[in-house]
Design an enzyme around this catalytic site. Structure first.
Site, PDB file in Angstrom:
ATOM      1  N   LYS A 192      30.828  31.465  28.641  1.00  0.00           N
ATOM      2  CA  LYS A 192      30.945  32.130  29.776  1.00  0.00           C
ATOM      3  C   LYS A 192      30.602  31.802  31.277  1.00  0.00           C
ATOM      4  O   LYS A 192      28.911  31.747  31.017  1.00  0.00           O
ATOM      5  CB  LYS A 192      31.295  33.957  29.644  1.00  0.00           C
ATOM      6  CG  LYS A 192      31.996  34.420  31.268  1.00  0.00           C
ATOM      7  CD  LYS A 192      31.705  35.896  31.017  1.00  0.00           C
ATOM      8  CE  LYS A 192      32.084  36.456  32.725  1.00  0.00           C
ATOM      9  NZ  LYS A 192      32.031  37.922  32.308  1.00  0.00           N
TER      10      LYS A 192
ATOM     11  N   GLU B  55      30.459  47.208  40.943  1.00  0.00           N
ATOM     12  CA  GLU B  55      29.347  46.979  40.011  1.00  0.00           C
ATOM     13  C   GLU B  55      28.074  47.515  40.073  1.00  0.00           C
ATOM     14  O   GLU B  55      27.601  47.441  41.242  1.00  0.00           O
ATOM     15  CB  GLU B  55      30.426  45.645  39.701  1.00  0.00           C
ATOM     16  CG  GLU B  55      29.222  45.652  38.260  1.00  0.00           C
ATOM     17  CD  GLU B  55      29.336  44.192  36.895  1.00  0.00           C
ATOM     18  OE1 GLU B  55      31.000  43.974  38.084  1.00  0.00           O
ATOM     19  OE2 GLU B  55      29.377  44.194  36.350  1.00  0.00           O
TER      20      GLU B  55
HETATM   21  C1  LIG Z   1      32.773  38.365  40.620  1.00  0.00           C
HETATM   22  C2  LIG Z   1      33.323  39.450  40.132  1.00  0.00           C
HETATM   23  O1  LIG Z   1      34.188  40.284  39.757  1.00  0.00           O
HETATM   24  C3  LIG Z   1      33.095  40.685  38.406  1.00  0.00           C
HETATM   25  C4  LIG Z   1      33.347  41.845  38.603  1.00  0.00           C
HETATM   26  C5  LIG Z   1      34.329  41.962  37.095  1.00  0.00           C
HETATM   27  C6  LIG Z   1      35.250  41.787  36.910  1.00  0.00           C
HETATM   28  C7  LIG Z   1      35.140  40.631  36.942  1.00  0.00           C
HETATM   29  C8  LIG Z   1      35.956  39.399  35.619  1.00  0.00           C
HETATM   30  O2  LIG Z   1      37.009  40.012  35.492  1.00  0.00           O
HETATM   31  O3  LIG Z   1      35.956  38.320  35.948  1.00  0.00           O
HETATM   32  C9  LIG Z   1      34.129  39.450  37.613  1.00  0.00           C
HETATM   33  O4  LIG Z   1      33.288  39.261  36.343  1.00  0.00           O
HETATM   34  C10 LIG Z   1      34.338  39.386  42.093  1.00  0.00           C
HETATM   35  O5  LIG Z   1      34.895  40.332  42.175  1.00  0.00           O
HETATM   36  O6  LIG Z   1      33.931  38.481  42.491  1.00  0.00           O
END
Ligand SMILES: C=C(O[C@H]1C=CC=C(C(=O)O)[C@@H]1O)C(=O)O
Length: 317
Positions: free
Chosen positions: A77, A122
């Site tokens: 990822k 988060e």
């Molecule tokens: C990296 C970010 O979100 C992260 C946190 C939750 C869900 C995310 C996703 O679904 O891609 C990302 O990993 C951002 O909002 O800039």
């Protein structure tokens, strides 16, 4: 204090002149009660212009490139981010933006420090005594316009192989980083759905008790940082892909921000859903986890849904 996204960059530290403790009300109600509703005149711009730093098509090309790298087995990822520039006709007031965020995102980790303002859902790590907690989020879908479509979107998210894989990588990394320092560690088996005003996320809550001879709080946080929610996995390979495909310095975006005290307790959120403010200009940051099945157009739409957190707070709809 704040960790930049890049691990080799120095940590930022500020000593507050005054601190207020809201320990007895973890639901933020007391904080919100003290935050006045922003008035119509509280510093919103009369006119503003938005411009992505990189053309959306270029970012979509990078998403396709990262997904191919995952399919070739080079990594599991990578998280690719976008920057959106905003120019206003008046100075943007960080305190006003923060108040608006507090109203729309009462359960988020709110911050305005080191030039960065945001409401992050988060939690990287919180520690009190030997108890630690982390709230890992990865996997996203927009909110529905009514209860029925919102439920449908939430169950689509729970069934989505792509989103579950984005989340699994994060869950495993968080548990791996913490487990050897704990006497017990608990996490929900299946991710829950976290509903925010603009998007829904897959979420794993991790709770643990640290061993008596555990590493200090900042060492534990540094072991977790940056998690696959903002970087990817394996971390070194994800850093390489980000460097090659983004090619700009994320600064504090994708880092961690919060507080640490003299007893070794602390709380650091992941610096997402945020903007850097300089006078009349703001740079908004938003990123997505990219795995084998990521579709560039859908990822672009996801960044726009995530921007629905910070953008309205900057322009006061
Ligand atoms: C990296 C970010 O979100 C992260 C946190 C939750 C869900 C995310 C996703 O679904 O891609 C990302 O990993 C951002 O909002 O800039």
């Amino acid at each position: 204090m704040a960790f930049p996204f890049q691990r080799q960059e120095p940590i930022r530290l500020a000593v507050p002149a005054r601190t207020l403790s809201l320990e007895e009300t973890p639901d933020h109600r007391r904080l919100l009660a003290s935050v006045p509703t922003p008035s119509a005149k509280s510093g919103e711009p009369g006119a503003f212009a938005l411009r992505p730093s990189e053309p959306p098509e270029q970012w979509c090309g990078s998403v396709a490139d990262a997904a191919r790298a995952v399919r070739r087995g080079e990594l599991r990822k990578a998280v690719l981010a976008r920057r959106i520039q905003m120019e206003c006709d008046t100075d943007i007031q960080p305190s006003v933006v923060l108040r608006r965020l507090a109203h729309s995102f009462p359960s988020a980790y709110l911050f305005s420090a080191f030039g960065l303002v945001g409401a992050s859902p988060e939690l990287l790590l919180a520690k009190r005594g030997r108890r630690v907690e982390s709230r890992a989020l990865a996997g996203t879908i927009r909110r529905g316009g009514d209860a029925e479509s919102d439920r449908r979107l939430a169950s689509w998210l729970q069934e989505s192989g792509k989103n579950q894989e984005e989340h699994r990588v994060l869950r495993e990394a968080v548990l791996d980083a913490l487990t050897s320092s704990t006497t017990w560690i608990k996490a929900n088996e299946r991710p829950e759905t976290l509903k925010l005003a603009n998007v829904q996320h897959l979420m794993t809550r991790v709770r643990a008790e640290l061993k008596a001879d555990h590493p200090p709080f900042l060492r534990l946080a540094a072991m977790l940082h940056p998690t696959p929610a903002v970087c990817g996995w394996p971390r070194d390979k994800a850093y390489e892909v980000i460097e090659r495909l983004e090619g700009w310095d994320r600064g504090l975006y994708g880092g961690a921000l919060g507080w640490v005290d003299a007893e070794g307790n602390g709380c650091l959120c992941v610096t997402i859903r945020c903007a850097e403010i300089h006078g009349k200009n703001a740079t908004m940051y938003v990123g997505n986890g990219i795995v084998a099945d990521s579709d560039p157009k859908e990822e672009l739409a996801e960044t726009r849904a995530k921007l629905g957190a910070i953008l309205p707070a900057l322009i006061a709809p």
